[in-house]
Motif scaffolding. Sequence first.
Motif, PDB file in Angstrom:
ATOM      1  N   ALA A 104       0.928  -1.243   0.125  1.00 60.24           N
ATOM      2  CA  ALA A 104      -0.091   0.158  -0.039  1.00 60.24           C
ATOM      3  C   ALA A 104       0.923   1.374  -0.054  1.00 60.24           C
ATOM      4  N   VAL A 105       2.038   1.494   0.588  1.00 64.78           N
ATOM      5  CA  VAL A 105       2.839   2.441   1.032  1.00 64.78           C
ATOM      6  C   VAL A 105       3.680   2.517  -0.604  1.00 64.78           C
ATOM      7  N   ARG A 106       3.933   1.519  -1.160  1.00 65.31           N
ATOM      8  CA  ARG A 106       4.625   1.671  -2.321  1.00 65.31           C
ATOM      9  C   ARG A 106       3.513   2.140  -3.667  1.00 65.31           C
ATOM     10  N   ASP A 107       2.261   1.701  -3.355  1.00 65.06           N
ATOM     11  CA  ASP A 107       1.183   1.940  -4.310  1.00 65.06           C
ATOM     12  C   ASP A 107       0.927   3.392  -4.365  1.00 65.06           C
ATOM     13  N   VAL A 108       0.588   3.850  -3.078  1.00 67.34           N
ATOM     14  CA  VAL A 108       0.361   5.318  -2.736  1.00 67.34           C
ATOM     15  C   VAL A 108       1.539   6.396  -3.296  1.00 67.34           C
ATOM     16  N   GLU A 109       2.846   5.897  -3.200  1.00 72.47           N
ATOM     17  CA  GLU A 109       3.963   6.617  -3.815  1.00 72.47           C
ATOM     18  C   GLU A 109       3.993   6.763  -5.341  1.00 72.47           C
ATOM     19  N   THR A 110       3.649   5.402  -5.796  1.00 76.38           N
ATOM     20  CA  THR A 110       3.419   5.637  -7.317  1.00 76.38           C
ATOM     21  C   THR A 110       2.462   6.577  -7.839  1.00 76.38           C
ATOM     22  N   LEU A 111       1.271   6.409  -7.189  1.00 67.76           N
ATOM     23  CA  LEU A 111       0.181   7.371  -7.731  1.00 67.76           C
ATOM     24  C   LEU A 111       0.360   8.680  -7.458  1.00 67.76           C
ATOM     25  N   ALA A 112       1.363   8.876  -6.493  1.00 62.33           N
ATOM     26  CA  ALA A 112       1.575  10.429  -6.011  1.00 62.33           C
ATOM     27  C   ALA A 112       2.709  11.041  -6.898  1.00 62.33           C
ATOM     28  N   ALA A 113       3.384   9.961  -7.438  1.00 61.44           N
ATOM     29  CA  ALA A 113       4.400  10.687  -8.404  1.00 61.44           C
ATOM     30  C   ALA A 113       3.893  10.454  -9.854  1.00 61.44           C
ATOM     31  N   ALA A 114       2.746   9.897 -10.106  1.00 61.89           N
ATOM     32  CA  ALA A 114       2.259   9.888 -11.743  1.00 61.89           C
ATOM     33  C   ALA A 114       2.054  11.416 -12.061  1.00 61.89           C
ATOM     34  N   PRO A 115       2.642  11.448 -13.491  1.00 60.50           N
ATOM     35  CA  PRO A 115       2.699  12.801 -14.198  1.00 60.50           C
ATOM     36  C   PRO A 115       1.313  13.370 -14.235  1.00 60.50           C
ATOM     37  N   HIS A 116       1.190  14.757 -13.348  1.00 56.44           N
ATOM     38  CA  HIS A 116      -0.003  15.367 -13.632  1.00 56.44           C
ATOM     39  C   HIS A 116      -1.286  14.624 -13.017  1.00 56.44           C
ATOM     40  N   ASN A 117      -0.953  13.925 -12.310  1.00 55.44           N
ATOM     41  CA  ASN A 117      -2.046  13.121 -11.429  1.00 55.44           C
ATOM     42  C   ASN A 117      -3.005  12.271 -12.432  1.00 55.44           C
ATOM     43  N   ILE A 118      -2.285  11.683 -13.081  1.00 53.20           N
ATOM     44  CA  ILE A 118      -2.991  10.963 -14.350  1.00 53.20           C
ATOM     45  C   ILE A 118      -4.194  10.111 -13.779  1.00 53.20           C
ATOM     46  N   GLY A 119      -3.948   9.589 -12.551  1.00 47.48           N
ATOM     47  CA  GLY A 119      -5.063   8.857 -12.036  1.00 47.48           C
ATOM     48  C   GLY A 119      -6.329   9.219 -12.006  1.00 47.48           C
ATOM     49  N   THR A 120      -6.550  10.491 -12.197  1.00 46.84           N
ATOM     50  CA  THR A 120      -7.957  11.275 -12.199  1.00 46.84           C
ATOM     51  C   THR A 120      -8.566  10.661 -13.598  1.00 46.84           C
ATOM     52  N   LEU A 121      -7.941  10.197 -14.404  1.00 50.25           N
ATOM     53  CA  LEU A 121      -8.526   9.777 -15.578  1.00 50.25           C
ATOM     54  C   LEU A 121      -8.970   8.098 -15.585  1.00 50.25           C
ATOM     55  N   TYR A 122      -8.872   7.598 -14.371  1.00 51.48           N
ATOM     56  CA  TYR A 122      -9.326   6.288 -14.463  1.00 51.48           C
ATOM     57  C   TYR A 122     -10.678   5.970 -14.761  1.00 51.48           C
ATOM     58  N   LEU A 123     -11.552   6.793 -14.468  1.00 48.43           N
ATOM     59  CA  LEU A 123     -13.077   6.724 -14.890  1.00 48.43           C
ATOM     60  C   LEU A 123     -13.480   7.485 -16.025  1.00 48.43           C
ATOM     61  N   LEU A 124     -12.646   7.718 -17.009  1.00 45.31           N
ATOM     62  CA  LEU A 124     -12.825   8.212 -18.163  1.00 45.31           C
ATOM     63  C   LEU A 124     -13.819   7.165 -19.147  1.00 45.31           C
ATOM     64  N   PRO A 125     -14.979   7.461 -19.696  1.00 47.30           N
ATOM     65  CA  PRO A 125     -15.656   6.634 -20.384  1.00 47.30           C
ATOM     66  C   PRO A 125     -14.852   5.910 -21.437  1.00 47.30           C
ATOM     67  N   GLU A 126     -13.750   6.433 -21.868  1.00 47.21           N
ATOM     68  CA  GLU A 126     -13.006   5.661 -22.884  1.00 47.21           C
ATOM     69  C   GLU A 126     -12.123   4.872 -22.389  1.00 47.21           C
ATOM     70  N   ALA A 127     -11.830   4.782 -21.113  1.00 49.26           N
ATOM     71  CA  ALA A 127     -11.298   3.659 -20.375  1.00 49.26           C
ATOM     72  C   ALA A 127     -11.898   2.355 -20.301  1.00 49.26           C
ATOM     73  N   ASN A 128     -13.329   2.457 -20.963  1.00 50.83           N
ATOM     74  CA  ASN A 128     -14.116   1.200 -20.857  1.00 50.83           C
ATOM     75  C   ASN A 128     -14.051   0.433 -22.161  1.00 50.83           C
ATOM     76  N   ARG A 129     -13.391   1.038 -23.136  1.00 51.33           N
ATOM     77  CA  ARG A 129     -13.187   0.617 -24.387  1.00 51.33           C
ATOM     78  C   ARG A 129     -12.433  -0.806 -24.506  1.00 51.33           C
ATOM     79  N   ASP A 130     -12.405  -1.730 -25.386  1.00 48.40           N
ATOM     80  CA  ASP A 130     -11.776  -2.952 -25.410  1.00 48.40           C
ATOM     81  C   ASP A 130     -10.014  -2.504 -25.387  1.00 48.40           C
TER      82      ASP A 130
END
Length: 214
Positions: A104-130
């Motif tokens: 969990a610590v490593r995962d939090v650090e990975t998400l915190a370092a992702a460029p421009h907080n790209i994790g905000t795009l996890y819920l994009l409708p496009e991310a449900n495509r094949d």
Amino acid sequence: MSTTPRARVGRPRATAGSTQLAPRDEILDAAAALFVENGFAATTTRAIAERIGIRQASLYYHFAGKDDILVELLERTVRPSVEFAKTLREDPSLASAAALHTLAVRDVETLAAAPHNIGTLYLLPEANRDRFDGFRASRRELRDAYGAFAMDAATDALRATWTLAELGAAIIHLVEIVIPLRRDGEMIDAVRIADACLRLCGLDDAAIAAATGR
């Protein structure tokens, strides 16, 4: 007799570089910024290329299109933690509670370092495509790794009422709270978030201290 120089065939070259990043990483960084600022649908490959001062053809040397760029950006937020979970599972001396906390610590650090907080795009409708099946599969793999560690670490009462998938999903969502925290400019404490994951498994403060060596 004069001759006409033959055109050179090969990679289109950038005309300007704005950072010290490798060209592929520079494209990813620019795309991440634009996807978050303007939205994925509104961002074109031309805009990404212009952001870093290269020709659009240079971008296509590295990526077939913006879907491929987003796939790699999202995968980079998940794959390191998936691989780290495999390493933790291979350590027989590591208790499940300690492994869960460390992951969990490593995962939090990975998400915190992702460029421009790209994790905000996890819920994009496009991310449900094949096209994004690989990313979703990686995230499920991480969820199941969390679930396996958590079920081993959890109290008997909790194991009686939760499935592995449910517990894994709850923990991965708890870890991903770093995404809105980062968006809102809040302080991110990876250890406290990891502690909360153990509390979700039913562990009290003494058990958490024992698991983490504190």
